[in-house]
Motif scaffolding. Structure first.
Motif, PDB file in Angstrom:
ATOM      1  N   ALA A  21      12.390 -15.950   3.465  1.00 27.86           N
ATOM      2  CA  ALA A  21      12.427 -16.333   2.057  1.00 27.86           C
ATOM      3  C   ALA A  21      13.851 -16.218   1.533  1.00 27.86           C
ATOM      4  O   ALA A  21      14.665 -15.450   2.042  1.00 27.86           O
ATOM      5  N   PHE A  22      14.137 -16.991   0.477  1.00 26.50           N
ATOM      6  CA  PHE A  22      15.426 -16.914  -0.208  1.00 26.50           C
ATOM      7  C   PHE A  22      15.151 -16.954  -1.700  1.00 26.50           C
ATOM      8  O   PHE A  22      14.586 -17.918  -2.201  1.00 26.50           O
ATOM      9  N   GLY A  23      15.498 -15.901  -2.392  1.00 25.32           N
ATOM     10  CA  GLY A  23      15.253 -15.847  -3.824  1.00 25.32           C
ATOM     11  C   GLY A  23      13.800 -15.571  -4.145  1.00 25.32           C
ATOM     12  O   GLY A  23      13.019 -15.171  -3.282  1.00 25.32           O
ATOM     13  N   VAL A  24      13.443 -15.804  -5.421  1.00 31.54           N
ATOM     14  CA  VAL A  24      12.096 -15.452  -5.876  1.00 31.54           C
ATOM     15  C   VAL A  24      11.242 -16.666  -6.241  1.00 31.54           C
ATOM     16  O   VAL A  24      10.099 -16.511  -6.645  1.00 31.54           O
ATOM     17  N   ARG A  25      11.767 -17.872  -6.071  1.00 29.43           N
ATOM     18  CA  ARG A  25      11.036 -19.063  -6.512  1.00 29.43           C
ATOM     19  C   ARG A  25      10.517 -19.928  -5.363  1.00 29.43           C
ATOM     20  O   ARG A  25      10.295 -21.112  -5.530  1.00 29.43           O
ATOM     21  N   GLY A  26      10.375 -19.348  -4.189  1.00 30.59           N
ATOM     22  CA  GLY A  26       9.759 -20.081  -3.099  1.00 30.59           C
ATOM     23  C   GLY A  26      10.717 -20.819  -2.179  1.00 30.59           C
ATOM     24  O   GLY A  26      10.272 -21.542  -1.298  1.00 30.59           O
ATOM     25  N   GLU A  27      12.014 -20.644  -2.368  1.00 32.13           N
ATOM     26  CA  GLU A  27      12.954 -21.264  -1.433  1.00 32.13           C
ATOM     27  C   GLU A  27      12.883 -20.532  -0.100  1.00 32.13           C
ATOM     28  O   GLU A  27      12.520 -19.358  -0.032  1.00 32.13           O
ATOM     29  N   VAL A  28      13.243 -21.250   0.960  1.00 31.79           N
ATOM     30  CA  VAL A  28      13.251 -20.664   2.297  1.00 31.79           C
ATOM     31  C   VAL A  28      14.642 -20.784   2.913  1.00 31.79           C
ATOM     32  O   VAL A  28      15.399 -21.691   2.576  1.00 31.79           O
ATOM     33  N   ARG A  29      14.958 -19.815   3.792  1.00 26.86           N
ATOM     34  CA  ARG A  29      16.135 -19.938   4.645  1.00 26.86           C
ATOM     35  C   ARG A  29      15.691 -20.772   5.834  1.00 26.86           C
ATOM     36  O   ARG A  29      14.639 -20.532   6.420  1.00 26.86           O
ATOM     37  N   LEU A  30      16.477 -21.761   6.161  1.00 30.49           N
ATOM     38  CA  LEU A  30      16.083 -22.746   7.150  1.00 30.49           C
ATOM     39  C   LEU A  30      17.087 -22.773   8.292  1.00 30.49           C
ATOM     40  O   LEU A  30      18.295 -22.854   8.056  1.00 30.49           O
ATOM     41  N   LYS A  31      16.584 -22.694   9.506  1.00 26.99           N
ATOM     42  CA  LYS A  31      17.424 -22.853  10.690  1.00 26.99           C
ATOM     43  C   LYS A  31      17.176 -24.253  11.222  1.00 26.99           C
ATOM     44  O   LYS A  31      16.069 -24.581  11.647  1.00 26.99           O
ATOM     45  N   SER A  32      18.211 -25.095  11.177  1.00 26.57           N
ATOM     46  CA  SER A  32      18.105 -26.470  11.655  1.00 26.57           C
ATOM     47  C   SER A  32      18.543 -26.533  13.106  1.00 26.57           C
ATOM     48  O   SER A  32      19.555 -25.951  13.490  1.00 26.57           O
ATOM     49  N   PHE A  33      17.783 -27.254  13.924  1.00 23.69           N
ATOM     50  CA  PHE A  33      18.133 -27.457  15.324  1.00 23.69           C
ATOM     51  C   PHE A  33      18.789 -28.823  15.544  1.00 23.69           C
ATOM     52  O   PHE A  33      18.961 -29.257  16.674  1.00 23.69           O
ATOM     53  N   CYS A  34      19.150 -29.492  14.460  1.00 23.94           N
ATOM     54  CA  CYS A  34      19.765 -30.812  14.533  1.00 23.94           C
ATOM     55  C   CYS A  34      21.271 -30.687  14.786  1.00 23.94           C
ATOM     56  O   CYS A  34      21.886 -29.709  14.372  1.00 23.94           O
ATOM     57  N   ALA A  35      21.848 -31.688  15.457  1.00 23.93           N
ATOM     58  CA  ALA A  35      23.290 -31.684  15.737  1.00 23.93           C
ATOM     59  C   ALA A  35      24.073 -31.579  14.437  1.00 23.93           C
ATOM     60  O   ALA A  35      25.082 -30.873  14.376  1.00 23.93           O
ATOM     61  N   GLN A  36      23.634 -32.263  13.410  1.00 21.27           N
ATOM     62  CA  GLN A  36      24.176 -32.118  12.060  1.00 21.27           C
ATOM     63  C   GLN A  36      23.078 -31.446  11.248  1.00 21.27           C
ATOM     64  O   GLN A  36      22.082 -32.090  10.897  1.00 21.27           O
ATOM     65  N   PRO A  37      23.215 -30.144  10.972  1.00 20.46           N
ATOM     66  CA  PRO A  37      22.115 -29.376  10.377  1.00 20.46           C
ATOM     67  C   PRO A  37      21.468 -30.019   9.147  1.00 20.46           C
ATOM     68  O   PRO A  37      20.250 -29.980   8.996  1.00 20.46           O
ATOM     69  N   GLU A  38      22.262 -30.631   8.283  1.00 19.43           N
ATOM     70  CA  GLU A  38      21.720 -31.229   7.054  1.00 19.43           C
ATOM     71  C   GLU A  38      20.828 -32.438   7.331  1.00 19.43           C
ATOM     72  O   GLU A  38      20.038 -32.841   6.481  1.00 19.43           O
ATOM     73  N   ALA A  39      20.929 -33.020   8.514  1.00 16.66           N
ATOM     74  CA  ALA A  39      20.131 -34.203   8.849  1.00 16.66           C
ATOM     75  C   ALA A  39      18.639 -33.910   8.854  1.00 16.66           C
ATOM     76  O   ALA A  39      17.828 -34.826   8.736  1.00 16.66           O
ATOM     77  N   ILE A  40      18.261 -32.652   8.952  1.00 15.70           N
ATOM     78  CA  ILE A  40      16.837 -32.286   8.992  1.00 15.70           C
ATOM     79  C   ILE A  40      16.079 -32.855   7.796  1.00 15.70           C
ATOM     80  O   ILE A  40      14.921 -33.254   7.915  1.00 15.70           O
ATOM     81  N   ALA A  41      16.741 -32.960   6.647  1.00 16.57           N
ATOM     82  CA  ALA A  41      16.080 -33.458   5.436  1.00 16.57           C
ATOM     83  C   ALA A  41      15.662 -34.919   5.582  1.00 16.57           C
ATOM     84  O   ALA A  41      14.672 -35.349   4.987  1.00 16.57           O
ATOM     85  N   ALA A  42      16.379 -35.690   6.373  1.00 17.50           N
ATOM     86  CA  ALA A  42      16.086 -37.111   6.533  1.00 17.50           C
ATOM     87  C   ALA A  42      14.846 -37.361   7.394  1.00 17.50           C
ATOM     88  O   ALA A  42      14.332 -38.476   7.425  1.00 17.50           O
ATOM     89  N   TYR A  43      14.361 -36.341   8.093  1.00 15.50           N
ATOM     90  CA  TYR A  43      13.256 -36.527   9.025  1.00 15.50           C
ATOM     91  C   TYR A  43      11.896 -36.159   8.431  1.00 15.50           C
ATOM     92  O   TYR A  43      10.891 -36.178   9.133  1.00 15.50           O
ATOM     93  N   ALA A  44      11.869 -35.811   7.151  1.00 14.13           N
ATOM     94  CA  ALA A  44      10.617 -35.431   6.490  1.00 14.13           C
ATOM     95  C   ALA A  44       9.681 -36.634   6.423  1.00 14.13           C
ATOM     96  O   ALA A  44      10.139 -37.777   6.425  1.00 14.13           O
ATOM     97  N   PRO A  45       8.358 -36.410   6.397  1.00 18.40           N
ATOM     98  CA  PRO A  45       7.744 -35.095   6.287  1.00 18.40           C
ATOM     99  C   PRO A  45       7.860 -34.316   7.592  1.00 18.40           C
ATOM    100  O   PRO A  45       7.844 -34.879   8.673  1.00 18.40           O
ATOM    101  N   LEU A  46       7.964 -32.998   7.437  1.00 20.82           N
ATOM    102  CA  LEU A  46       8.012 -32.091   8.574  1.00 20.82           C
ATOM    103  C   LEU A  46       6.651 -31.427   8.704  1.00 20.82           C
ATOM    104  O   LEU A  46       5.991 -31.152   7.704  1.00 20.82           O
ATOM    105  N   TRP A  47       6.266 -31.165   9.945  1.00 23.20           N
ATOM    106  CA  TRP A  47       4.917 -30.687  10.245  1.00 23.20           C
ATOM    107  C   TRP A  47       4.956 -29.318  10.898  1.00 23.20           C
ATOM    108  O   TRP A  47       5.914 -28.978  11.578  1.00 23.20           O
ATOM    109  N   THR A  48       3.883 -28.543  10.729  1.00 26.67           N
ATOM    110  CA  THR A  48       3.705 -27.334  11.530  1.00 26.67           C
ATOM    111  C   THR A  48       3.364 -27.776  12.948  1.00 26.67           C
ATOM    112  O   THR A  48       2.982 -28.932  13.173  1.00 26.67           O
TER     113      THR A  48
END
Length: 168
Positions: free
Chosen positions: A14-41
């Motif tokens: 968790a990050f903060g108190v409003r439901g944000e998460v700390r995210l570990k990206s396995f993408c070559a460019q970490p920010e690219a993970i957002a472009a691949y949504a929706p993300l699944w369990t």
């Protein structure tokens, strides 16, 4: 290929108190993970849209749909996030998604079976293939010298592990 979804990240906490998460990206460019949504369990039972919110000590923080409290974010710690394969870029011929390597048969250069790829590890010094065969386990550097051939069509790898790999 091996699966319809590829693991692209994991929730680190968790990050903060409003439901944000700390995210570990396995993408070559970490920010690219957002472009691949929706993300699944992993089991596909839940999906999330994702909005990156900021960097956090070298990592990323994000908002996931449906996660609104710190408690919900904490409960997500350790959950791996998967993207649909068709949303991911096609890789050059000498690059591979880890998921495509898992389970491949591994032979040495003389054709002797070494086992199958159980996992791909990277602890900062490059990728290593964990090869399991019978009771033996072998970690082989995933370099062109040690792994000259990866044939996804034939579902096999030819490896030339360093001679001193098993020495103590």
């Amino acid at each position: 290929m091996a699966t319809d979804r590829i693991c692209v990240g994991a929730i680190a906490g968790a990050f903060g108190v409003r439901g944000e998460v700390r995210l570990k990206s396995f993408c070559a460019q970490p920010e690219a993970i957002a472009a691949y949504a929706p993300l699944w369990t992993e089991d596909g039972s839940r999906s999330f849209t994702l909005r990156l919110t900021r960097g956090s000590g070298g990592g990323l923080t994000a908002r996931l749909s449906g996660i609104n409290t710190r408690e919900e974010a904490e409960a997500m710690k350790g959950v791996e996030l998967f993207a649909d394969r068709d949303k991911l870029p096609n890789l050059p011929d000498d690059e591979f998604y880890h998921a495509d390597l898992i389970g491949l048969e591994v032979l040495d250069t003389s054709g002797t079976a070494l086992g199958r790829v159980k996992a791909v590890h990277n602890h900062g010094a490059g990728d290593f293939l964990e090869i399991v065969g019978g009771a033996a386990m072998l970690l082989v550097p995933f370099t062109k010298a040690a792994v000259p051939t990866v044939d996804l069509t034939a579902r096999r790898i030819i490896a030339d592990p360093p001679a001193d790999l098993g020495d103590d």
